[in-house]
Design a protein around this motif. Structure first.
Motif, PDB file in Angstrom:
ATOM      1  N   GLY A   1       0.815  -1.206   0.000  1.00  0.00           N
ATOM      2  CA  GLY A   1       0.000   0.000   0.000  1.00  0.00           C
ATOM      3  C   GLY A   1       0.847   1.254   0.000  1.00  0.00           C
ATOM      4  N   SER A   2       1.852   1.296   0.843  1.00  0.00           N
ATOM      5  CA  SER A   2       2.633   2.531   0.929  1.00  0.00           C
ATOM      6  C   SER A   2       3.530   2.687  -0.293  1.00  0.00           C
ATOM      7  N   PHE A   3       3.908   1.550  -0.928  1.00  0.00           N
ATOM      8  CA  PHE A   3       4.665   1.672  -2.169  1.00  0.00           C
ATOM      9  C   PHE A   3       3.791   2.277  -3.274  1.00  0.00           C
ATOM     10  N   LEU A   4       2.550   1.795  -3.363  1.00  0.00           N
ATOM     11  CA  LEU A   4       1.636   2.337  -4.371  1.00  0.00           C
ATOM     12  C   LEU A   4       1.384   3.820  -4.123  1.00  0.00           C
ATOM     13  N   LYS A   5       1.274   4.177  -2.863  1.00  0.00           N
ATOM     14  CA  LYS A   5       1.051   5.570  -2.510  1.00  0.00           C
ATOM     15  C   LYS A   5       2.227   6.429  -2.985  1.00  0.00           C
ATOM     16  N   PHE A   6       3.433   5.934  -2.687  1.00  0.00           N
ATOM     17  CA  PHE A   6       4.633   6.654  -3.114  1.00  0.00           C
ATOM     18  C   PHE A   6       4.666   6.793  -4.632  1.00  0.00           C
ATOM     19  N   LEU A   7       4.303   5.708  -5.313  1.00  0.00           N
ATOM     20  CA  LEU A   7       4.301   5.709  -6.774  1.00  0.00           C
ATOM     21  C   LEU A   7       3.326   6.761  -7.308  1.00  0.00           C
ATOM     22  N   ALA A   8       2.106   6.766  -6.749  1.00  0.00           N
ATOM     23  CA  ALA A   8       1.087   7.709  -7.218  1.00  0.00           C
ATOM     24  C   ALA A   8       1.532   9.146  -6.996  1.00  0.00           C
ATOM     25  N   LEU A   9       2.085   9.411  -5.823  1.00  0.00           N
ATOM     26  CA  LEU A   9       2.532  10.777  -5.533  1.00  0.00           C
ATOM     27  C   LEU A   9       3.680  11.179  -6.449  1.00  0.00           C
ATOM     28  N   SER A  10       4.590  10.240  -6.731  1.00  0.00           N
ATOM     29  CA  SER A  10       5.699  10.558  -7.623  1.00  0.00           C
ATOM     30  C   SER A  10       5.187  10.894  -9.017  1.00  0.00           C
ATOM     31  N   VAL A  11       4.221  10.124  -9.491  1.00  0.00           N
ATOM     32  CA  VAL A  11       3.671  10.397 -10.820  1.00  0.00           C
ATOM     33  C   VAL A  11       3.078  11.801 -10.853  1.00  0.00           C
TER      34      VAL A  11
ATOM     35  N   ILE B   1       6.777  34.867  -8.810  1.00  0.00           N
ATOM     36  CA  ILE B   1       5.836  35.402  -7.820  1.00  0.00           C
ATOM     37  C   ILE B   1       5.190  34.294  -6.986  1.00  0.00           C
ATOM     38  N   TYR B   2       4.948  33.175  -7.647  1.00  0.00           N
ATOM     39  CA  TYR B   2       4.163  32.093  -7.045  1.00  0.00           C
ATOM     40  C   TYR B   2       4.592  31.665  -5.639  1.00  0.00           C
ATOM     41  N   PRO B   3       5.885  31.423  -5.394  1.00  0.00           N
ATOM     42  CA  PRO B   3       6.258  30.942  -4.052  1.00  0.00           C
ATOM     43  C   PRO B   3       5.927  31.923  -2.926  1.00  0.00           C
ATOM     44  N   PHE B   4       5.988  33.231  -3.251  1.00  0.00           N
ATOM     45  CA  PHE B   4       5.695  34.219  -2.215  1.00  0.00           C
ATOM     46  C   PHE B   4       4.223  34.210  -1.824  1.00  0.00           C
ATOM     47  N   VAL B   5       3.389  33.864  -2.776  1.00  0.00           N
ATOM     48  CA  VAL B   5       1.965  33.963  -2.528  1.00  0.00           C
ATOM     49  C   VAL B   5       1.387  32.632  -2.081  1.00  0.00           C
ATOM     50  N   GLN B   6       2.052  31.555  -2.490  1.00  0.00           N
ATOM     51  CA  GLN B   6       1.472  30.237  -2.297  1.00  0.00           C
ATOM     52  C   GLN B   6       1.122  29.939  -0.844  1.00  0.00           C
ATOM     53  N   ARG B   7       1.972  30.400   0.087  1.00  0.00           N
ATOM     54  CA  ARG B   7       1.701  30.060   1.489  1.00  0.00           C
ATOM     55  C   ARG B   7       0.428  30.709   2.015  1.00  0.00           C
ATOM     56  N   HIS B   8      -0.072  31.717   1.276  1.00  0.00           N
ATOM     57  CA  HIS B   8      -1.312  32.369   1.717  1.00  0.00           C
ATOM     58  C   HIS B   8      -2.566  31.698   1.164  1.00  0.00           C
TER      59      HIS B   8
ATOM     60  N   LEU C   1       2.487  12.093   5.856  1.00  0.00           N
ATOM     61  CA  LEU C   1       2.671  12.579   7.222  1.00  0.00           C
ATOM     62  C   LEU C   1       3.660  13.737   7.298  1.00  0.00           C
ATOM     63  N   SER C   2       4.724  13.661   6.493  1.00  0.00           N
ATOM     64  CA  SER C   2       5.739  14.709   6.561  1.00  0.00           C
ATOM     65  C   SER C   2       5.204  16.020   6.003  1.00  0.00           C
ATOM     66  N   THR C   3       5.238  17.063   6.817  1.00  0.00           N
ATOM     67  CA  THR C   3       4.727  18.368   6.386  1.00  0.00           C
ATOM     68  C   THR C   3       5.512  18.900   5.196  1.00  0.00           C
ATOM     69  N   LYS C   4       6.829  18.674   5.240  1.00  0.00           N
ATOM     70  CA  LYS C   4       7.686  19.172   4.177  1.00  0.00           C
ATOM     71  C   LYS C   4       7.335  18.537   2.838  1.00  0.00           C
ATOM     72  N   ALA C   5       7.222  17.198   2.856  1.00  0.00           N
ATOM     73  CA  ALA C   5       6.891  16.484   1.623  1.00  0.00           C
ATOM     74  C   ALA C   5       5.534  16.938   1.114  1.00  0.00           C
ATOM     75  N   ARG C   6       4.595  17.118   2.061  1.00  0.00           N
ATOM     76  CA  ARG C   6       3.249  17.494   1.644  1.00  0.00           C
ATOM     77  C   ARG C   6       3.250  18.868   0.985  1.00  0.00           C
ATOM     78  N   SER C   7       3.961  19.813   1.562  1.00  0.00           N
ATOM     79  CA  SER C   7       3.904  21.152   0.973  1.00  0.00           C
ATOM     80  C   SER C   7       4.696  21.197  -0.335  1.00  0.00           C
ATOM     81  N   PHE C   8       5.737  20.344  -0.462  1.00  0.00           N
ATOM     82  CA  PHE C   8       6.430  20.269  -1.751  1.00  0.00           C
ATOM     83  C   PHE C   8       5.486  19.758  -2.834  1.00  0.00           C
ATOM     84  N   ILE C   9       4.753  18.690  -2.523  1.00  0.00           N
ATOM     85  CA  ILE C   9       3.819  18.133  -3.513  1.00  0.00           C
ATOM     86  C   ILE C   9       2.776  19.175  -3.895  1.00  0.00           C
TER      87      ILE C   9
ATOM     88  N   TYR D   1       0.004  22.420  -7.765  1.00  0.00           N
ATOM     89  CA  TYR D   1      -0.838  23.601  -7.968  1.00  0.00           C
ATOM     90  C   TYR D   1      -0.371  24.418  -9.171  1.00  0.00           C
ATOM     91  N   LEU D   2       0.911  24.316  -9.468  1.00  0.00           N
ATOM     92  CA  LEU D   2       1.541  25.241 -10.411  1.00  0.00           C
ATOM     93  C   LEU D   2       0.862  25.324 -11.787  1.00  0.00           C
TER      94      LEU D   2
END
Lengths: 283, 340
Positions: free
Chosen positions: A3-13, A264-271, B139-147, B152-153
């Motif tokens: 399960g966690s491998f598939l999760k990692f795979l999906a997120l990487s894609v 600009i994006y990184p400055f605004v993204q956290r908001h 779970l990792s906040t860093k990984a989550r905000s990187f993703i 979003y880009l």
């Protein structure tokens, strides 16, 4: 484990599907003619050297340079106008119970339900003489009622006591907006400003409709005619016979189109969450 | 509402602080100051809404009225300005609509639009929900905000840019074709094949907006009480049961709201995206209502006809959104238009 491998795979894609094209575009824009030919003529994936020829070509005063200025001008002026009027209207509508609050709010919100349509909009914009004017890229889209509602929601979350005490001290509404409300609303102003700026920078269809004069083409129009229509415009101010644009030149234009957004994006993204979701849900 | 407003004191700078509570000549409503006093207090607020209001008047409401063109045999050359032309054109009632409804190209465009809407409802709409649940489980906040930063880009890229990326990656002269050719395989016509166009436009829409679509679901997920998960885990509920009984119900209001919005927009499927690709793929697959309106009006000068098609779309869209909202209210959701 599986399960966690598939999760990692999906997120990487999810991440790679965005990053790989951007990487390839960047590398191609920095490739020399030889590297490009070696890779097969269209796109380069592995960088060999960094060659700024493509950027020198397009930035030496031809149509791309001009388009870059036009887009910058429209974006800066448009964002300033949109943001000013949106902040004003959002504050003007932030107090339920003020005179005319309900009908005016209704007037603004009704635009969500009624869509004027392309043809009448075209007739009005050309009818008021904006054809081939850069104002046609600003005024018709200057107010986004969605942004206005988001901002209004944010303003309404500011503690009323703060505003009331300022009023007791004799401050007028304009001063309260400028001195109290706006400094407390930097997050939402940044996000809404980004939305407006990106909207102006990315606008393509309005320019297709209203701008016929190629001296006033914004960057998106030039990008489209170069890459999707395969035209080869004049790059430099000099009128020497121009070579057909290589992929490096095309990709350099793509990079220039993305660059301001990336900056600009990184400055605004956290908001984003703070500024947008709160406003949208409360609003 | 009234509690806070009665404590508001007179607005403009010179006014001494004085409660605006009714001093009682002709109180229109209970506990309200007379209109004149309220006007004196609130005029700056009114003034602030004027610039935005005027812009909407000029570029939203005026064009809305301009839809009368749909009932005219509009001739743009009948006057020096569009307004003059409007008054000297002949009123033909529903003539333009008769023309539209007997035009097979219109029905083709409508069919394409609805097919694409349904296709995207099935293959696009659930994706941000699934992605949000997936990202939320990191779970990792860093990984989550990187993703989040990365996915979003593309939302902030223009359609010209998105289509450009697809052409450069998957097109005839793109990266994929180049590699396939070097490997001795004949590359497919991904960017120009009408039969697979619907998959292509959905893939483009997913690439651009599925990541951004997560943001609202992530916010909703953050509001779900974590105790619920713990308790159900103690009660022996597995991962899937928790997803079904806690996560999805928690997301339900947002899902319903977005479904309503999508339904109200059923006749729009991304205007620029289609205009940009219509000529490469052909009208058979890539003509949707919006492109039909454009090519039948501004591109050809047949304004009345195009305006009628646009008005048809606007009216159907309005009806759809009102119906969807009604349905949402009936099944007990807050919906889009609520009086609160």
């Amino acid at each position: 484990m599986v399960g966690s491998f598939l999760k990692f795979l999906a997120l990487s894609v999810m991440v790679l599907v965005v990053l790989i094209p951007m990487w390839s575009v960047l590398v191609t824009s920095l490739a020399s003619r030889e590297t490009l030919a070696e890779a097969g003529g269209s796109m380069v994936f592995l960088p060999k050297e960094i060659d700024f020829t493509a950027y020198q070509t397009i930035l030496s005063g031809g149509i791309v340079t001009r388009a870059l200025w036009i887009s910058t001008l429209v974006t800066v002026a448009g964002t300033a106008i949109s943001l000013t009027f949106t902040v004003l209207a959002a504050y003007g509508l932030s107090r339920p119970g003020s005179v005319g609050h309900r009908p005016i709010l209704f007037y603004f919100l009704l635009t969500f339900l009624i869509y004027p349509g392309l043809v009448p909009t075209y007739l009005v914009v050309t009818g008021v003489g904006l054809k081939d004017s850069l104002w046609s890229l600003i005024l018709p889209t200057a107010i986004s009622v969605f942004n206005l509602v988001v901002m209004r929601g944010f303003f309404q979350n500011i503690p009323q006591d703060l505003l009331d005490s300022a009023r007791i001290d004799g401050a007028g509404e304009f001063r309260i907006l400028l001195r109290i409300v706006m400094p407390l609303s930097k997050a939402v102003i940044a996000v809404v400003g980004l939305f407006y700026a990106v909207g102006y920078w990315n606008a393509w269809f309005n320019a297709l409709l209203f701008i016929d004069n190629s001296d006033k083409f914004p960057l998106q129009i030039v990008l489209r005619s170069m890459i999707l229509l395969g035209q080869s415009p004049q790059f430099s101010g000099a009128t020497t016979g121009s070579l057909p644009p290589t992929e490096s030149i095309k990709m350099a234009v793509v990079v220039l189109t993305i660059l301001p957004i990336l900056v600009i994006y990184p400055f605004v993204q956290r908001h984003f969450i703070k500024g947008v979701i709160l406003g949208a849900i409360k609003g | 509402m009234s509690a806070s407003e009665t404590t508001v004191v007179a607005g403009s700078g010179e006014q001494p602080a004085r409660p605006a509570a009714p001093s009682g000549k002709k109180p229109r409503r209970r506990s309200r100051a007379p209109l004149r006093a309220r006007l004196r207090r609130d005029w700056p607020l009114l003034l602030m809404t004027v610039p935005a209001g005027l812009l909407l008047l000029a570029f939203h409401y005026l064009p809305t009225l301009g839809n009368v063109v749909a009932f005219l045999d509009y001739n743009p050359y009948a006057g020096d300005t569009p307004l003059q032309a409007l008054f000297s054109s002949v009123w033909i009632g529903f003539g333009n609509f008769d023309l539209i409804f007997s035009d097979p190209a219109f029905w083709q465009a409508l069919e394409n639009t609805l097919t694409i809407t349904v296709f995207q409802l099935v293959f696009f709409f659930p994706l941000p929900i699934a992605m949000a649940i997936l990202v939320n489980s990191v779970l990792s906040t860093k990984a989550r905000s990187f993703i989040q930063t990365v996915v979003y880009l593309p939302h902030f890229f223009s359609w010209v840019l998105v289509v450009t990326f697809f052409v450069q990656m998957l097109g005839g002269a793109g990266l994929l074709s180049q590699e396939l050719r070097q490997a001795g395989v004949d590359p497919p016509n991904i960017m120009t094949d009408p039969d697979t166009f619907i998959v292509l436009v959905t893939a483009e829409a997913v690439w651009k907006d599925a990541g951004w679509g997560m943001i609202i679901f992530l916010a909703a997920l953050a509001t779900i009480d974590p105790n619920l998960y713990e308790q159900s885990a103690v009660d022996g509920a597995g991962r899937w049961r928790r997803l079904w009984h806690i996560t999805l119900p928690g997301l339900r209001p947002v899902i319903v709201l977005l479904l309503i919005l999508r339904l109200g927009d059923a006749l729009s499927v991304g205007f620029e995206q289609f205009i940009l690709q219509r000529d490469a793929v052909g009208r058979g697959a890539a003509e949707v209502l919006d492109t039909f309106v454009y090519y039948q009006s501004i591109a050809t000068g047949n304004y009345g006809f195009g305006a009628a098609a646009g008005l048809f779309k606007a009216v159907v869209g309005l009806v759809l959104i009102l119906v969807a909202n009604k349905v949402a209210n009936m099944i007990g959701e807050r919906g889009l238009i609520s009086r609160s």
